[in-house]
Design a protein around this motif. Sequence first.
Motif, PDB file in Angstrom:
ATOM      1  N   SER A  28       0.813  -1.212   0.000  1.00 60.00           N
ATOM      2  CA  SER A  28       0.000   0.000   0.000  1.00 60.00           C
ATOM      3  C   SER A  28       0.850   1.267   0.000  1.00 60.00           C
ATOM      4  O   SER A  28       0.559   2.224  -0.726  1.00 60.00           O
ATOM      5  N   GLU A  29       1.910   1.282   0.810  1.00 57.65           N
ATOM      6  CA  GLU A  29       2.763   2.471   0.879  1.00 57.65           C
ATOM      7  C   GLU A  29       3.460   2.728  -0.458  1.00 57.65           C
ATOM      8  O   GLU A  29       3.668   3.878  -0.861  1.00 57.65           O
ATOM      9  N   VAL A  30       3.841   1.661  -1.144  1.00 61.01           N
ATOM     10  CA  VAL A  30       4.481   1.809  -2.449  1.00 61.01           C
ATOM     11  C   VAL A  30       3.467   2.314  -3.474  1.00 61.01           C
ATOM     12  O   VAL A  30       3.793   3.129  -4.340  1.00 61.01           O
ATOM     13  N   ALA A  31       2.234   1.841  -3.364  1.00 57.86           N
ATOM     14  CA  ALA A  31       1.180   2.340  -4.247  1.00 57.86           C
ATOM     15  C   ALA A  31       1.007   3.844  -4.073  1.00 57.86           C
ATOM     16  O   ALA A  31       0.845   4.590  -5.049  1.00 57.86           O
ATOM     17  N   ASP A  32       1.049   4.289  -2.822  1.00 57.59           N
ATOM     18  CA  ASP A  32       0.942   5.728  -2.552  1.00 57.59           C
ATOM     19  C   ASP A  32       2.090   6.492  -3.191  1.00 57.59           C
ATOM     20  O   ASP A  32       1.899   7.575  -3.758  1.00 57.59           O
ATOM     21  N   ARG A  33       3.297   5.955  -3.094  1.00 57.51           N
ATOM     22  CA  ARG A  33       4.462   6.635  -3.666  1.00 57.51           C
ATOM     23  C   ARG A  33       4.390   6.704  -5.182  1.00 57.51           C
ATOM     24  O   ARG A  33       4.689   7.732  -5.787  1.00 57.51           O
ATOM     25  N   LEU A  34       4.010   5.593  -5.791  1.00 63.80           N
ATOM     26  CA  LEU A  34       3.929   5.570  -7.248  1.00 63.80           C
ATOM     27  C   LEU A  34       2.926   6.593  -7.771  1.00 63.80           C
ATOM     28  O   LEU A  34       3.165   7.245  -8.789  1.00 63.80           O
ATOM     29  N   ALA A  35       1.810   6.726  -7.075  1.00 66.71           N
ATOM     30  CA  ALA A  35       0.734   7.601  -7.543  1.00 66.71           C
ATOM     31  C   ALA A  35       0.817   9.022  -6.990  1.00 66.71           C
ATOM     32  O   ALA A  35      -0.036   9.856  -7.306  1.00 66.71           O
ATOM     33  N   ALA A  36       1.824   9.309  -6.164  1.00 61.27           N
ATOM     34  CA  ALA A  36       1.922  10.621  -5.508  1.00 61.27           C
ATOM     35  C   ALA A  36       2.161  11.745  -6.521  1.00 61.27           C
ATOM     36  O   ALA A  36       2.837  11.566  -7.533  1.00 61.27           O
ATOM     37  N   ALA A  37       1.619  12.910  -6.214  1.00 56.62           N
ATOM     38  CA  ALA A  37       1.806  14.097  -7.032  1.00 56.62           C
ATOM     39  C   ALA A  37       2.885  14.974  -6.421  1.00 56.62           C
ATOM     40  O   ALA A  37       3.181  14.870  -5.226  1.00 56.62           O
ATOM     41  N   PRO A  38       3.499  15.858  -7.215  1.00 54.40           N
ATOM     42  CA  PRO A  38       4.496  16.786  -6.667  1.00 54.40           C
ATOM     43  C   PRO A  38       3.933  17.547  -5.478  1.00 54.40           C
ATOM     44  O   PRO A  38       2.777  17.965  -5.482  1.00 54.40           O
ATOM     45  N   SER A  82       3.656  16.195  -2.468  1.00 56.08           N
ATOM     46  CA  SER A  82       3.276  15.211  -1.462  1.00 56.08           C
ATOM     47  C   SER A  82       4.507  14.766  -0.683  1.00 56.08           C
ATOM     48  O   SER A  82       5.610  14.712  -1.213  1.00 56.08           O
ATOM     49  N   LYS A  83       4.304  14.408   0.576  1.00 55.72           N
ATOM     50  CA  LYS A  83       5.409  13.947   1.409  1.00 55.72           C
ATOM     51  C   LYS A  83       5.977  12.622   0.930  1.00 55.72           C
ATOM     52  O   LYS A  83       7.130  12.297   1.216  1.00 55.72           O
ATOM     53  N   VAL A  84       5.162  11.835   0.217  1.00 50.40           N
ATOM     54  CA  VAL A  84       5.648  10.543  -0.254  1.00 50.40           C
ATOM     55  C   VAL A  84       6.053  10.582  -1.728  1.00 50.40           C
ATOM     56  O   VAL A  84       6.399   9.554  -2.311  1.00 50.40           O
ATOM     57  N   TYR A  85       6.034  11.750  -2.321  1.00 47.76           N
ATOM     58  CA  TYR A  85       6.487  11.918  -3.704  1.00 47.76           C
ATOM     59  C   TYR A  85       7.991  11.739  -3.748  1.00 47.76           C
ATOM     60  O   TYR A  85       8.721  12.344  -2.965  1.00 47.76           O
ATOM     61  N   GLY A  86       8.464  10.864  -4.643  1.00 50.88           N
ATOM     62  CA  GLY A  86       9.893  10.603  -4.689  1.00 50.88           C
ATOM     63  C   GLY A  86      10.307   9.935  -5.982  1.00 50.88           C
ATOM     64  O   GLY A  86       9.648  10.072  -7.017  1.00 50.88           O
ATOM     65  N   VAL A  87      11.401   9.188  -5.925  1.00 50.81           N
ATOM     66  CA  VAL A  87      11.954   8.553  -7.115  1.00 50.81           C
ATOM     67  C   VAL A  87      10.921   7.684  -7.848  1.00 50.81           C
ATOM     68  O   VAL A  87      10.762   7.819  -9.068  1.00 50.81           O
ATOM     69  N   PRO A  88      10.217   6.775  -7.170  1.00 51.52           N
ATOM     70  CA  PRO A  88       9.223   5.967  -7.899  1.00 51.52           C
ATOM     71  C   PRO A  88       8.152   6.811  -8.575  1.00 51.52           C
ATOM     72  O   PRO A  88       7.729   6.506  -9.694  1.00 51.52           O
ATOM     73  N   SER A  89       7.716   7.874  -7.903  1.00 49.64           N
ATOM     74  CA  SER A  89       6.663   8.740  -8.457  1.00 49.64           C
ATOM     75  C   SER A  89       7.106   9.350  -9.776  1.00 49.64           C
ATOM     76  O   SER A  89       6.373   9.319 -10.778  1.00 49.64           O
ATOM     77  N   VAL A 123       8.029  15.770 -13.552  1.00 43.68           N
ATOM     78  CA  VAL A 123       9.001  15.067 -14.379  1.00 43.68           C
ATOM     79  C   VAL A 123       9.477  15.957 -15.521  1.00 43.68           C
ATOM     80  O   VAL A 123      10.638  15.890 -15.945  1.00 43.68           O
ATOM     81  N   GLU A 124       8.611  16.830 -16.006  1.00 44.72           N
ATOM     82  CA  GLU A 124       9.019  17.750 -17.072  1.00 44.72           C
ATOM     83  C   GLU A 124      10.089  18.725 -16.592  1.00 44.72           C
ATOM     84  O   GLU A 124      11.015  19.066 -17.336  1.00 44.72           O
ATOM     85  N   GLU A 125       9.978  19.172 -15.340  1.00 46.55           N
ATOM     86  CA  GLU A 125      10.989  20.082 -14.793  1.00 46.55           C
ATOM     87  C   GLU A 125      12.323  19.362 -14.592  1.00 46.55           C
ATOM     88  O   GLU A 125      13.387  19.936 -14.853  1.00 46.55           O
ATOM     89  N   PHE A 126      12.277  18.113 -14.159  1.00 49.54           N
ATOM     90  CA  PHE A 126      13.522  17.347 -14.054  1.00 49.54           C
ATOM     91  C   PHE A 126      14.162  17.202 -15.435  1.00 49.54           C
ATOM     92  O   PHE A 126      15.390  17.263 -15.579  1.00 49.54           O
ATOM     93  N   ALA A 127      13.342  17.017 -16.457  1.00 45.37           N
ATOM     94  CA  ALA A 127      13.862  16.878 -17.815  1.00 45.37           C
ATOM     95  C   ALA A 127      14.532  18.171 -18.270  1.00 45.37           C
ATOM     96  O   ALA A 127      15.597  18.142 -18.915  1.00 45.37           O
ATOM     97  N   ARG A 128      13.952  19.310 -17.940  1.00 45.82           N
ATOM     98  CA  ARG A 128      14.565  20.587 -18.324  1.00 45.82           C
ATOM     99  C   ARG A 128      15.919  20.778 -17.644  1.00 45.82           C
ATOM    100  O   ARG A 128      16.856  21.310 -18.236  1.00 45.82           O
ATOM    101  N   ILE A 129      16.029  20.346 -16.395  1.00 42.97           N
ATOM    102  CA  ILE A 129      17.309  20.450 -15.699  1.00 42.97           C
ATOM    103  C   ILE A 129      18.349  19.590 -16.407  1.00 42.97           C
ATOM    104  O   ILE A 129      19.490  20.019 -16.622  1.00 42.97           O
ATOM    105  N   ALA A 130      17.958  18.368 -16.777  1.00 46.13           N
ATOM    106  CA  ALA A 130      18.887  17.483 -17.480  1.00 46.13           C
ATOM    107  C   ALA A 130      19.327  18.080 -18.808  1.00 46.13           C
ATOM    108  O   ALA A 130      20.499  17.961 -19.199  1.00 46.13           O
ATOM    109  N   GLU A 131      18.414  18.745 -19.503  1.00 47.00           N
ATOM    110  CA  GLU A 131      18.743  19.372 -20.782  1.00 47.00           C
ATOM    111  C   GLU A 131      19.841  20.419 -20.634  1.00 47.00           C
ATOM    112  O   GLU A 131      20.676  20.598 -21.522  1.00 47.00           O
ATOM    113  N   ASN A 132      19.815  21.107 -19.504  1.00 47.30           N
ATOM    114  CA  ASN A 132      20.760  22.201 -19.306  1.00 47.30           C
ATOM    115  C   ASN A 132      22.070  21.769 -18.666  1.00 47.30           C
ATOM    116  O   ASN A 132      22.943  22.596 -18.422  1.00 47.30           O
ATOM    117  N   ALA A 133      22.216  20.476 -18.386  1.00 52.38           N
ATOM    118  CA  ALA A 133      23.436  19.987 -17.749  1.00 52.38           C
ATOM    119  C   ALA A 133      24.653  20.229 -18.620  1.00 52.38           C
ATOM    120  O   ALA A 133      25.716  20.626 -18.133  1.00 52.38           O
TER     121      ALA A 133
END
Length: 317
Positions: free
Chosen positions: A158-168, A170-177, A275-285
């Motif tokens: 259940s906790e992993v389900a919460d993480r996968l479905a978490a939105a930016p 959220s306290k459980v928003y992370g790598v899986p999300s 995820v789009e913002e993470f992608a923009r950061i990677a683009e500018n690396a």
Amino acid sequence: MTSPTPAALLGPADIRELAAALGVRPTKQRGQNFVIDANTVRRIVRTAGVRPDDVVVEVGPGLGSLTLALLEAADRVTAVEIDDVLAAALPATVAARMPGRADRFALVHSDAMHVTELPGPAPTALVANLPYNVAVPVLLHMLENFPGIERTLVMVQSEVADRLAAAPGSKVYGVPSVKANWYAEVKRAGAIGRNVFWPAPNVDSGLVSLVRRAEPVKTSASRREVFAVVDAAFAQRRKTLRAALAGWAGSAAAAEAALVAAGVSPQARGESLTVEEFARIAENAGNTRNAGNAGNTENTENTENAENAENEEPGQQ
């Protein structure tokens, strides 16, 4: 299409009888918590929206509870099973319980993390009760290697389900999300009680639905590059991105330059980014490194393993 019949599906007595005949004792190491309730597997198939033309891949079929229900609904089912005894026995169970559909079933005896090809037509759906201790890595591996998978429904802790479905935010928003959202639109799709398993796990379970994005994330950066930023951001999630990404970028100044160029505040934290913002950061690396700071862009994708390490109760059909 007919509904699964009680004679075809496995009940509690059937599961225990099969396990006894095979000398199988469910083990935590292999994530063997078998579903013993026919109504639960019917519900999973229904929630997954399995269609008569679907080619479904199932990971961790175990004794075949979900496999049989999937065979009743889909065109074809390919099951990936790591356990030697269970892999050897499942085709016979299918042939005995559902002889008219046995030619629509294929078994791949392998660790799902090593599977990059499957026999027959490409899968269009993934439906599985994933072993909970490796659920996130297996899910991401399958989505990466089988782009034809349009719809996914997985049962996880259940906790992993919460993480996968978490939105930016959220306290459980992370790598899986973030990584799941790279591939698909993700949402919780229900809860599963403990008493439908044998043996009953010490954790609750949840269903997660993933529908592959109609359009990929628009970025010139590769998945590997984007995931490297995600891993770095959440490795030190309490720090600002300027500090958390310093090692990835080569220095705090280089990280700040990449963030500013991407339109992201250097004082923000990873849990607030899409995820789009993470992608923009990677683009500018590249720009920041050309300015004089070499960084490591290798993808350390075992971060999700660390986030999943606390999930000691695995699950399997």
